[in-house]
Design a protein around this motif. Structure first.
Motif, mmCIF file in Angstrom:
data_model
loop_
_atom_site.group_PDB
_atom_site.id
_atom_site.type_symbol
_atom_site.label_atom_id
_atom_site.label_comp_id
_atom_site.label_asym_id
_atom_site.label_seq_id
_atom_site.Cartn_x
_atom_site.Cartn_y
_atom_site.Cartn_z
ATOM 1 N N ASP A 99 0.822 -1.211 0.000
ATOM 2 C CA ASP A 99 0.000 0.000 0.000
ATOM 3 C C ASP A 99 0.855 1.261 0.000
ATOM 4 O O ASP A 99 0.495 2.271 0.574
ATOM 5 N N ALA A 100 2.005 1.203 -0.672
ATOM 6 C CA ALA A 100 2.943 2.322 -0.699
ATOM 7 C C ALA A 100 2.421 3.446 -1.589
ATOM 8 O O ALA A 100 2.862 3.642 -2.709
ATOM 9 N N SER A 101 1.434 4.164 -1.101
ATOM 10 C CA SER A 101 0.832 5.276 -1.827
ATOM 11 C C SER A 101 0.470 6.363 -0.823
ATOM 12 O O SER A 101 -0.070 6.062 0.243
ATOM 13 N N PRO A 102 0.766 7.616 -1.132
ATOM 14 C CA PRO A 102 0.406 8.681 -0.192
ATOM 15 C C PRO A 102 -1.100 8.740 0.084
ATOM 16 O O PRO A 102 -1.523 9.125 1.162
ATOM 17 N N ASP A 103 -1.917 8.318 -0.875
ATOM 18 C CA ASP A 103 -3.373 8.337 -0.681
ATOM 19 C C ASP A 103 -3.847 7.302 0.323
ATOM 20 O O ASP A 103 -4.869 7.481 0.964
ATOM 21 N N THR A 104 -3.123 6.195 0.443
ATOM 22 C CA THR A 104 -3.608 5.105 1.291
ATOM 23 C C THR A 104 -2.750 4.872 2.523
ATOM 24 O O THR A 104 -3.012 3.965 3.297
ATOM 25 N N ASP A 105 -1.726 5.667 2.736
ATOM 26 C CA ASP A 105 -0.791 5.438 3.827
ATOM 27 C C ASP A 105 -1.507 5.325 5.177
ATOM 28 O O ASP A 105 -2.094 6.284 5.655
ATOM 29 N N GLY A 106 -1.466 4.133 5.767
ATOM 30 C CA GLY A 106 -2.074 3.898 7.065
ATOM 31 C C GLY A 106 -3.585 3.818 7.061
ATOM 32 O O GLY A 106 -4.207 3.720 8.106
ATOM 33 N N TYR A 154 -7.086 -4.642 -2.432
ATOM 34 C CA TYR A 154 -7.404 -4.184 -1.083
ATOM 35 C C TYR A 154 -8.177 -2.874 -1.155
ATOM 36 O O TYR A 154 -8.122 -2.166 -2.147
ATOM 37 N N ARG A 155 -8.913 -2.600 -0.082
ATOM 38 C CA ARG A 155 -9.655 -1.345 0.015
ATOM 39 C C ARG A 155 -8.921 -0.407 0.966
ATOM 40 O O ARG A 155 -8.302 -0.842 1.926
ATOM 41 N N ALA A 156 -9.029 0.900 0.675
ATOM 42 C CA ALA A 156 -8.418 1.899 1.550
ATOM 43 C C ALA A 156 -9.306 3.140 1.571
ATOM 44 O O ALA A 156 -9.950 3.479 0.580
ATOM 45 N N ARG A 157 -9.312 3.797 2.721
ATOM 46 C CA ARG A 157 -10.045 5.057 2.868
ATOM 47 C C ARG A 157 -9.059 6.192 2.573
ATOM 48 O O ARG A 157 -8.053 6.332 3.256
ATOM 49 N N VAL A 158 -9.362 6.983 1.553
ATOM 50 C CA VAL A 158 -8.494 8.100 1.178
ATOM 51 C C VAL A 158 -8.836 9.323 2.033
ATOM 52 O O VAL A 158 -9.871 9.337 2.710
ATOM 53 N N PRO A 159 -7.972 10.358 2.039
ATOM 54 C CA PRO A 159 -8.210 11.513 2.911
ATOM 55 C C PRO A 159 -9.586 12.164 2.764
ATOM 56 O O PRO A 159 -10.121 12.709 3.726
ATOM 57 N N TYR A 207 -7.890 -0.858 -4.666
ATOM 58 C CA TYR A 207 -6.558 -0.810 -5.247
ATOM 59 C C TYR A 207 -6.087 -2.223 -5.578
ATOM 60 O O TYR A 207 -6.529 -3.193 -4.982
ATOM 61 N N SER A 208 -5.136 -2.294 -6.499
ATOM 62 C CA SER A 208 -4.490 -3.546 -6.864
ATOM 63 C C SER A 208 -2.983 -3.325 -6.793
ATOM 64 O O SER A 208 -2.474 -2.339 -7.337
ATOM 65 N N ALA A 209 -2.290 -4.230 -6.106
ATOM 66 C CA ALA A 209 -0.842 -4.100 -5.969
ATOM 67 C C ALA A 209 -0.164 -5.381 -6.445
ATOM 68 O O ALA A 209 -0.634 -6.479 -6.156
ATOM 69 N N ALA A 210 0.939 -5.227 -7.149
ATOM 70 C CA ALA A 210 1.745 -6.384 -7.558
ATOM 71 C C ALA A 210 2.471 -6.919 -6.338
ATOM 72 O O ALA A 210 3.026 -6.140 -5.555
ATOM 73 N N VAL A 211 2.474 -8.229 -6.147
ATOM 74 C CA VAL A 211 3.137 -8.819 -4.976
ATOM 75 C C VAL A 211 4.645 -8.611 -5.012
ATOM 76 O O VAL A 211 5.307 -8.755 -3.987
ATOM 77 N N THR A 212 5.185 -8.249 -6.159
ATOM 78 C CA THR A 212 6.612 -7.996 -6.280
ATOM 79 C C THR A 212 6.982 -6.547 -5.986
ATOM 80 O O THR A 212 8.157 -6.194 -5.992
ATOM 81 N N GLY A 213 5.981 -5.685 -5.728
ATOM 82 C CA GLY A 213 6.238 -4.294 -5.378
ATOM 83 C C GLY A 213 5.841 -3.330 -6.472
ATOM 84 O O GLY A 213 5.323 -3.717 -7.517
ATOM 85 N N GLY A 214 6.090 -2.063 -6.211
ATOM 86 C CA GLY A 214 5.706 -0.999 -7.126
ATOM 87 C C GLY A 214 4.471 -0.295 -6.614
ATOM 88 O O GLY A 214 3.802 -0.766 -5.686
ATOM 89 N N PRO A 215 4.147 0.847 -7.198
ATOM 90 C CA PRO A 215 2.983 1.597 -6.717
ATOM 91 C C PRO A 215 1.686 0.842 -7.008
ATOM 92 O O PRO A 215 1.546 0.215 -8.052
#
Length: 194
Positions: A105-112, A132-137, A144-152
């Motif tokens: 979840d390495a995104s400023p919109d979803t951090d924490g 995964y789901r995230a609450r934005v500010p 969101y969809s994230a690659a298991v190998t990393g990246g935004p």
């Protein structure tokens, strides 16, 4: 089923709790478990089914953090897990082959702001992406969809709407299907994303 029992975990820490979650790898070779083994802090471990000590596989944690929950990919190659701490929940991916850990979840919109309602993320059938789901500010809940190998992470649900609910991935891992209120009508409709 065997008639004899054999402990798979190592000695547990002197703390209430012990083993919080366990799952056999789909290939049947190991058991991933969430435990207070080396300390009172819950962490992830992997034990071979044939016996031997369980080894810690989660990334080092900061003070006040602990592994919260995990899910295994069907291909037995990856684990997704939450780390809970003072700044909220974060989602991590772990390769069981080389023990590389990446923050999903390495995104400023979803951090924490990751929500834990899909367990510890929803793997695509090919095991290469986690939804995964995230609450934005702004308060909206996005998918969101994230690659298991990393990246935004990629925004799946688009920028509009107030809430994304149920989600799934097609068997060929090419589409996410989800229910959302993207046009702010207070009605959840069915969407797909490539």
């Amino acid at each position: 089923l065997a008639a004899q029992s054999a402990r798979l975990n190592g000695p547990l820490a002197d703390a209430p709790g012990g083993i919080f979650q366990q799952a056999s790898t789909p290939d049947g070779k190991g058991v991933v478990y969430l435990a207070q083994q080396d300390s009172a802090t819950p962490e992830l471990y992997l034990a071979p089914i044939g016996g031997g000590p369980g080894e810690r596989i989660s990334a080092p944690l900061a003070p006040g953090e602990g592994v919260y929950r995990f899910v295994l990919a069907d291909d037995s190659r990856h684990v997704a897990y939450y780390v809970s701490g003072p700044e909220g929940l974060h989602l991590f991916g772990l390769s069981l082959l080389d023990r590389v850990v990446v923050e999903l979840d390495a995104s400023p919109d979803t951090d924490g702001r990751v929500l834990d309602d899909f367990g510890a993320g929803l793997f695509s059938p090919d095991g290469m992406r986690v939804l995964y789901r995230a609450r934005v500010p702004s308060g909206e809940i996005r998918l969101y969809s994230a690659a298991v190998t990393g990246g935004p992470p990629a925004l799946v649900s688009g920028a509009g709407g107030t809430s994304v609910q149920q989600a799934s991935v097609t068997p060929d891992s090419t589409r996410a299907i989800f229910a959302a209120d993207l046009d702010l009508t207070s009605r959840f409709e069915l969407y797909q994303a490539l």
